[in-house]
Design a protein around this motif. Structure first.
Motif, PDB file in Angstrom:
ATOM      1  N   ARG A  61       0.855  -1.191   0.000  1.00  0.00           N
ATOM      2  CA  ARG A  61       0.000   0.000   0.000  1.00  0.00           C
ATOM      3  C   ARG A  61       0.890   1.241   0.000  1.00  0.00           C
ATOM      4  N   ALA A  62       0.622   2.142  -0.929  1.00  0.00           N
ATOM      5  CA  ALA A  62       1.429   3.360  -1.052  1.00  0.00           C
ATOM      6  C   ALA A  62       0.546   4.582  -0.881  1.00  0.00           C
ATOM      7  N   GLU A  63       1.120   5.603  -0.266  1.00  0.00           N
ATOM      8  CA  GLU A  63       0.444   6.888  -0.100  1.00  0.00           C
ATOM      9  C   GLU A  63       1.347   7.978  -0.663  1.00  0.00           C
ATOM     10  N   VAL A  64       0.773   8.877  -1.442  1.00  0.00           N
ATOM     11  CA  VAL A  64       1.529   9.948  -2.083  1.00  0.00           C
ATOM     12  C   VAL A  64       1.166  11.267  -1.416  1.00  0.00           C
ATOM     13  N   LEU A  65       2.178  12.016  -1.005  1.00  0.00           N
ATOM     14  CA  LEU A  65       1.988  13.324  -0.387  1.00  0.00           C
ATOM     15  C   LEU A  65       2.650  14.373  -1.286  1.00  0.00           C
ATOM     16  N   VAL A  66       1.837  15.252  -1.867  1.00  0.00           N
ATOM     17  CA  VAL A  66       2.320  16.277  -2.789  1.00  0.00           C
ATOM     18  C   VAL A  66       2.556  17.559  -1.999  1.00  0.00           C
ATOM     19  N   LEU A  67       3.790  18.062  -2.051  1.00  0.00           N
ATOM     20  CA  LEU A  67       4.184  19.230  -1.268  1.00  0.00           C
ATOM     21  C   LEU A  67       4.471  20.402  -2.194  1.00  0.00           C
ATOM     22  N   GLY A  68       4.204  21.609  -1.699  1.00  0.00           N
ATOM     23  CA  GLY A  68       4.531  22.816  -2.453  1.00  0.00           C
ATOM     24  C   GLY A  68       3.352  23.755  -2.619  1.00  0.00           C
ATOM     25  N   ASP A  69       3.460  24.974  -2.045  1.00  0.00           N
ATOM     26  CA  ASP A  69       2.399  25.979  -2.186  1.00  0.00           C
ATOM     27  C   ASP A  69       2.336  26.555  -3.598  1.00  0.00           C
ATOM     28  N   GLU A  70       3.386  26.358  -4.383  1.00  0.00           N
ATOM     29  CA  GLU A  70       3.426  26.955  -5.725  1.00  0.00           C
ATOM     30  C   GLU A  70       2.618  26.163  -6.748  1.00  0.00           C
ATOM     31  N   LEU A  71       2.056  25.040  -6.335  1.00  0.00           N
ATOM     32  CA  LEU A  71       1.414  24.137  -7.283  1.00  0.00           C
ATOM     33  C   LEU A  71      -0.059  24.477  -7.488  1.00  0.00           C
ATOM     34  N   LEU A  72      -0.474  24.401  -8.747  1.00  0.00           N
ATOM     35  CA  LEU A  72      -1.883  24.518  -9.117  1.00  0.00           C
ATOM     36  C   LEU A  72      -2.382  23.129  -9.524  1.00  0.00           C
ATOM     37  N   PHE A  73      -3.639  22.866  -9.231  1.00  0.00           N
ATOM     38  CA  PHE A  73      -4.190  21.539  -9.516  1.00  0.00           C
ATOM     39  C   PHE A  73      -5.247  21.562 -10.618  1.00  0.00           C
ATOM     40  N   ARG A  74      -5.443  22.748 -11.212  1.00  0.00           N
ATOM     41  CA  ARG A  74      -6.295  22.858 -12.400  1.00  0.00           C
ATOM     42  C   ARG A  74      -5.974  24.189 -13.082  1.00  0.00           C
ATOM     43  N   GLY A  75      -6.321  24.265 -14.341  1.00  0.00           N
ATOM     44  CA  GLY A  75      -6.133  25.510 -15.063  1.00  0.00           C
ATOM     45  C   GLY A  75      -4.703  25.750 -15.506  1.00  0.00           C
ATOM     46  N   LEU A  76      -4.465  26.933 -16.066  1.00  0.00           N
ATOM     47  CA  LEU A  76      -3.167  27.299 -16.610  1.00  0.00           C
ATOM     48  C   LEU A  76      -2.274  27.940 -15.555  1.00  0.00           C
ATOM     49  N   THR A 126      -3.656  10.082  -3.000  1.00  0.00           N
ATOM     50  CA  THR A 126      -2.714  11.174  -3.261  1.00  0.00           C
ATOM     51  C   THR A 126      -3.244  12.401  -2.544  1.00  0.00           C
ATOM     52  N   ARG A 127      -2.468  12.915  -1.584  1.00  0.00           N
ATOM     53  CA  ARG A 127      -2.895  14.056  -0.763  1.00  0.00           C
ATOM     54  C   ARG A 127      -2.028  15.270  -1.091  1.00  0.00           C
ATOM     55  N   ARG A 128      -2.657  16.418  -1.197  1.00  0.00           N
ATOM     56  CA  ARG A 128      -1.956  17.659  -1.531  1.00  0.00           C
ATOM     57  C   ARG A 128      -1.878  18.512  -0.263  1.00  0.00           C
ATOM     58  N   LEU A 129      -0.643  18.699   0.233  1.00  0.00           N
ATOM     59  CA  LEU A 129      -0.440  19.310   1.542  1.00  0.00           C
ATOM     60  C   LEU A 129       0.160  20.697   1.481  1.00  0.00           C
ATOM     61  N   GLY A 130       0.609  21.165   0.314  1.00  0.00           N
ATOM     62  CA  GLY A 130       1.265  22.462   0.257  1.00  0.00           C
ATOM     63  C   GLY A 130       2.574  22.438   1.025  1.00  0.00           C
ATOM     64  N   ASP A 131       2.941  23.597   1.573  1.00  0.00           N
ATOM     65  CA  ASP A 131       4.168  23.705   2.370  1.00  0.00           C
ATOM     66  C   ASP A 131       3.816  23.854   3.839  1.00  0.00           C
ATOM     67  N   ASP A 132       3.034  22.959   4.355  1.00  0.00           N
ATOM     68  CA  ASP A 132       2.543  22.993   5.729  1.00  0.00           C
ATOM     69  C   ASP A 132       3.255  21.905   6.529  1.00  0.00           C
ATOM     70  N   ALA A 133       4.211  22.318   7.382  1.00  0.00           N
ATOM     71  CA  ALA A 133       5.014  21.353   8.135  1.00  0.00           C
ATOM     72  C   ALA A 133       4.154  20.504   9.063  1.00  0.00           C
ATOM     73  N   GLU A 134       3.158  21.115   9.710  1.00  0.00           N
ATOM     74  CA  GLU A 134       2.314  20.358  10.640  1.00  0.00           C
ATOM     75  C   GLU A 134       1.441  19.344   9.912  1.00  0.00           C
ATOM     76  N   ALA A 135       0.930  19.750   8.751  1.00  0.00           N
ATOM     77  CA  ALA A 135       0.127  18.808   7.965  1.00  0.00           C
ATOM     78  C   ALA A 135       0.980  17.639   7.501  1.00  0.00           C
ATOM     79  N   LEU A 136       2.219  17.931   7.122  1.00  0.00           N
ATOM     80  CA  LEU A 136       3.123  16.865   6.697  1.00  0.00           C
ATOM     81  C   LEU A 136       3.438  15.934   7.861  1.00  0.00           C
ATOM     82  N   TYR A 137       3.715  16.503   9.028  1.00  0.00           N
ATOM     83  CA  TYR A 137       3.997  15.677  10.204  1.00  0.00           C
ATOM     84  C   TYR A 137       2.819  14.769  10.528  1.00  0.00           C
ATOM     85  N   GLU A 138       1.622  15.320  10.513  1.00  0.00           N
ATOM     86  CA  GLU A 138       0.446  14.512  10.829  1.00  0.00           C
ATOM     87  C   GLU A 138       0.221  13.425   9.784  1.00  0.00           C
ATOM     88  N   ALA A 139       0.387  13.771   8.510  1.00  0.00           N
ATOM     89  CA  ALA A 139       0.154  12.791   7.449  1.00  0.00           C
ATOM     90  C   ALA A 139       1.136  11.633   7.547  1.00  0.00           C
TER      91      ALA A 139
END
Length: 400
Positions: free
Chosen positions: A182-197, A225-238
């Motif tokens: 079982r694999a879980e993907v954590l996507v990090l980075g506030d600069e990322l957009l998930f739709r549009g240009l 696949t979870r999108r966490l941005g640049d949130d250290a606490e969210a990453l720690y919890e995940a």
């Protein structure tokens, strides 16, 4: 003057590409086996040898439509005019000079010496005539393929459709297999957009849509696949609450002001097994072992660098977790020279237009996906490069 004459700081020694792959493979043990119904076992790995629970065939069967005959002809037809059918009751024993119609796969009556094919015989006035078949002709004798207890497939065999058919024929309803990790993907980075240009300095997330399917192609069961941005606490919890067998993060492997991954790993008392690899692209990749033994692979944020990390660290980890055999090495000759890095291995997208030939592709920069999207493999280029017609190792890419 303090520090005068010291010169530039020496380059931190990174493990080589082969060494990093070996570390990743050793970092995981096979998952405990489980039993699955045959119709759910496709693609899994046998956890124990597959031994026959019955003789195959389980009884003498006809290999052709025709007549079961006893002794030399001509023969007198006996029994039910419809003959012996596959799955039907056994026919009475035949004596010399007797015959009975029989269908392919039907049980051959006791006393029969052969099967005469339907196109070779003719019936008139209740008698069958035709050439005398050789004893045993067109009869599949009991145990021709195997006897009860014969090992049909060794442990660690991938379960293909043909292997599942063999298991069913050998009497199995369930199989002991290694489960898909079982694999879980954590996507990090506030600069990322998930739709549009892309706009205002923000870019589309290419790794989120790609990483989960890539892990699935490598043998994992991707949970989320979870999108966490640049949130250290969210990453720690995940990371601390994950129930996956493998965690894969994208981005945040460097030491920038919002790269929180390494800090979170220290906070969790994780053991850093690989902190960078001498490979281009992808050298900032990392591998850590969490306190519970779960591995975490950190992919760099650039797309082709992330692919490099998947094949360098995640692929051998997943093979070890699923107890998959190491794939056979494939090699090919380069159609043209490839420039190398002075000290690091390079992974270069190539197309293989013919067996044994690898043609390097353009658009192979760390941030590019155009080259690898058209590639069938990555060529492993040693430090210093490789000339035209040099034979190099290939890493096959998933096709679905």
């Amino acid at each position: 003057m303090p520090g005068a004459g010291r010169g530039p700081a020496p380059r931190r020694e990174l493990p080589g590409w082969e060494t990093a792959r070996a570390i990743a493979h050793r970092a995981a043990r096979p998952l405990p086996p489980r039993r699955l119904p045959i119709d759910l076992a496709l693609g899994h790995i046998l956890a124990a040898p597959l031994t026959a629970l019955t003789d195959l065939p389980a009884f003498d069967t006809s290999a052709m439509d025709g007549w079961a005959v006893a002794g030399p002809g001509p023969w007198r037809l006996t029994g039910d005019p419809t003959g012996v059918l596959a799955g039907g009751p056994a026919a009475p024993q035949l004596t010399d000079g007797e015959a009975v119609p029989i269908a392919t796969g039907a049980r051959v009556p006791a006393g029969a010496t052969a099967v005469l094919r339907s196109e070779q015989g003719g019936v008139a006035d209740g008698r069958l005539s035709g050439p005398n078949p050789e004893p045993g002709a067109d009869v599949r004798p009991r145990g021709q393929e195997c006897r009860t207890g014969t090992e049909l497939l060794p442990a660690r065999t991938p379960l293909t459709p043909a292997a599942l058919g063999l298991a069913a024929a050998a009497g199995y309803d369930q199989l002991a297999v290694r489960p898909r990790p079982r694999a879980e993907v954590l996507v990090l980075g506030d600069e990322l957009l998930f739709r549009g240009l892309p706009h205002d300095g923000r870019i589309r997330d290419a790794l989120g849509p790609m990483t989960g399917p890539w892990l699935t192609a490598l043998g994992a069961h991707t949970l989320v696949t979870r999108r966490l941005g640049d949130d250290a606490e969210a990453l720690y919890e995940a990371v601390s609450t994950s129930r996956a067998d493998l965690i894969v993060t994208t981005g945040s492997t460097a030491a920038g002001p919002v790269d929180h991954l390494r800090g979170v790993l220290r906070r969790l008392d994780a053991q850093l097994l690989v902190s960078g690899v001498a490979v281009r692209p992808g050298h900032p990749m990392l591998l850590a072992e969490l306190p519970g033994g779960v591995p975490l692979v950190g992919l760099p944020g650039n797309p082709l660098a992330a692919v490099s990390a998947l094949l360098t660290l995640a692929a051998p980890l997943l093979s070890a977790l699923a107890d998959r055999p190491t794939p056979e090495e494939r090699r090919a000759q380069l159609a043209e020279a490839v420039r190398g890095h002075p000290t690091d291995t390079r992974l270069v997208p190539v197309r293989c237009p013919a067996p044994g030939e690898a043609r390097p592709l353009s658009y192979a920069g760390p941030a590019m996906l155009r080259g690898i999207a058209a590639a069938s493999a990555l060529a492993v280029i040693p430090p210093g490069g490789a000339g035209a017609h040099t034979e190099v190792r290939l890493l096959d890419l998933p096709t679905a």
